[in-house]
Design an enzyme around this catalytic site. Structure first.
Site, mmCIF file in Angstrom:
data_model
loop_
_atom_site.group_PDB
_atom_site.id
_atom_site.type_symbol
_atom_site.label_atom_id
_atom_site.label_comp_id
_atom_site.label_asym_id
_atom_site.label_seq_id
_atom_site.Cartn_x
_atom_site.Cartn_y
_atom_site.Cartn_z
ATOM 1 C CG HIS A 184 -2.082 -1.360 1.156
ATOM 2 N ND1 HIS A 184 -3.581 -1.269 0.760
ATOM 3 C CD2 HIS A 184 -1.652 -2.660 2.192
ATOM 4 C CE1 HIS A 184 -3.966 -2.750 0.983
ATOM 5 N NE2 HIS A 184 -2.726 -3.064 1.476
ATOM 6 C CB SER A 314 14.847 20.604 -15.441
ATOM 7 O OG SER A 314 13.481 21.027 -15.206
ATOM 8 C CE LYS A 320 12.443 17.814 -11.256
ATOM 9 N NZ LYS A 320 12.057 16.572 -12.242
ATOM 10 C CD GLU A 327 9.848 9.951 -16.591
ATOM 11 O OE1 GLU A 327 9.467 11.021 -16.096
ATOM 12 O OE2 GLU A 327 10.697 10.751 -17.960
#
Length: 462
Positions: A184, A314, A320, A327
């Site tokens: 969870h 980015s 970053k 992805e």
């Protein structure tokens, strides 16, 4: 065709203007004019399959005494070149066309007729010779089976085996790392990092097994059923000999269909294969998302691993780095899942003796196979093989995990354990320290019972 030179071709419907240098003829041009719908074309694998089919058909027609040797040789030469990709630019048709794929079959027939005519030095007819003993209704289903089998054998299965081996190798290298399990998305009992990767490897292994279990149905070829399954205009031996010839040409276990009526009117084998691809996509999406979570941070996330830094993440935030490979893989998986829906709808479109969504089934099936193959290799080589582990950070989190109190349940009971866990969490203290105060267990006993690695034993049954 303003501004372009053309020649005039004729078919049963009359005259048609065709680009002067095109190898195709009137029927292909009519389809070009009729279906200006998308820029989606049949993939290379399907064109290869069409070349294999036409070459094998000519060879079998020769063996059956239906075609002269010189004619068959010219067609086989042309078909081999088409299969090798020398004339892909002449396969110009949109996949959104007549549902039988007749236009694409005629595209192949006309290209091959032009080439074979040149090689023979005499007229080779697109219907009478190239399409002898065939119809679009059995050529295109056969092309789907051959093309999909080739793509699975040459691309997807090797990529999945590579991914599986990469996962197992990486798992072995991180077996010493005990991390926090999560259910969870909440802290749960400890697990070894190798067990997490081993679970992923098992998913991939089962995906391979599922796919291989479906291949025998894909190996059945409908060629020889011609228009409706009765074998009209084909020699009774044509289908069996054709399948044997294709098996010899490809080295793959193709056989003639046990029932041409099923083979023409349904695409159940394609739907089955698509279902297995969909399961593999689900597995790869789970693996990719786990990698993204484990890599998240580096400060405010889990920060358990660091994926290879491949590119700036980015355009506005310097420094970053994003998990770009997982992805990309999740997007591939989403595409495959969408393709499964299209193939399912296409599969149920077998109206009486013919399925009428063959081109879109072919396109989506091959795309799914090729996407999963490429994505599996990228995931293996650019994400899994090279990620590093933040071992100190992981160890600190494991040591502060109050849920390991679960191991004390058999000794102190659930209620006492819950009290200890809540107090440890509220006070920000180590579970062991609170347990020393709340129980009569010694430090040595607690070290033995709460040893994180000892809590990870089991879970695999060979």
């Amino acid at each position: 065709m303003t501004g372009q030179e053309y020649r005039v071709e004729r078919d049963s419907m009359g005259e048609v203007k065709v680009p002067v240098n095109a190898l195709y003829g009137a029927q292909t041009q009519r389809a070009v004019d009729n279906f200006p719908i998308s820029d989606l074309r049949f993939p290379r694998t399907l064109i290869r399959a069409l070349g294999i089919i036409k070459g094998a058909a000519a060879a079998v027609n020769l063996d059956l005494g239906l075609m002269e040797a010189e004619m068959a040789a010219a067609i086989e030469r042309a078909a081999k070149e088409v299969a090798e990709g020398k004339y892909d630019n002449d396969f110009v048709l949109d996949i959104f066309q007549t549902g039988s794929g007749t236009s694409t079959n005629m595209n192949a027939n006309e290209v091959l007729a032009s080439l074979a005519t040149k090689y023979l030095g005499g007229k080779v007819h697109q219907n009478d010779h190239i399409n002898m003993s065939q119809s679009s209704n059995d050529v295109i289903p056969t092309a789907i089976h051959i093309g999909a089998y080739l793509a699975i054998h040459d691309q997807l299965l090797p990529a999945l085996h590579h991914l599986h081996a990469t996962l197992e190798k990486k798992a072995a290298s991180v077996d010493h790392v005990v991390t926090t399990g999560r259910t969870h998305l909440m802290d749960a009992m400890p697990v070894r990092l190798s067990q997490i990767l081993g679970g992923w490897a098992s998913q991939v292994k089962h995906g391979i097994e599922r796919l291989e279990s479906s291949l025998p149905r894909l190996a059945e070829l409908t060629q020889g059923g011609t228009a409706v399954g009765t074998g009209i205009n084909a020699h009774p031996e044509f289908g069996r000999r054709f399948a044997a010839r294709v098996a010899e040409m490809t080295g793959l276990p193709f056989v003639t269909s046990s029932n041409y009526f099923e083979g023409l009117s349904t695409q159940d084998a394609a739907v089955e294969i698509s279902g297995q691809l969909n399961t593999i996509a689900v597995s790869l999406m789970k693996i990719s998302n786990d990698l993204r979570w484990m890599n998240s941070g580096p400060i405010a996330g889990f920060g358990e691993i660091v994926l290879p830094a491949l590119q700036p993440g980015s355009s506005i935030m310097p420094g970053k780095i994003n998990p770009v490979i997982p992805e990309a893989v999740t997007m591939v998986c989403a595409q495959v899942m969408g393709n499964q829906v299209t193939i399912t709808i296409g599969g149920q479109s077998g109206n009486f003796q013919l399925n009428v969504m063959l081109p879109v089934i072919a396109y989506n099936l091959i795309q799914s196979i090729e996407l999963l193959g490429k994505a599996s290799r990228v995931l293996a080589d650019q994400a899994i093989a090279g990620f590093t582990v933040n071992e100190q950070h992981i160890a600190e989190l494991v040591g502060r995990n109050p849920i390991i109190v679960t191991a004390l349940n058999p000794v102190i009971g659930y209620e006492k354990g819950a009290k200890i866990a809540k107090r440890a969490y509220a006070e920000g203290r180590l579970l062991k320290d609170v347990a020393l105060e709340e129980t009569e267990l010694s430090a040595e006993e607690l070290d033995r019972i709460l040893d994180p690695r000892g809590l990870t034993e089991g879970g695999i049954h060979e």
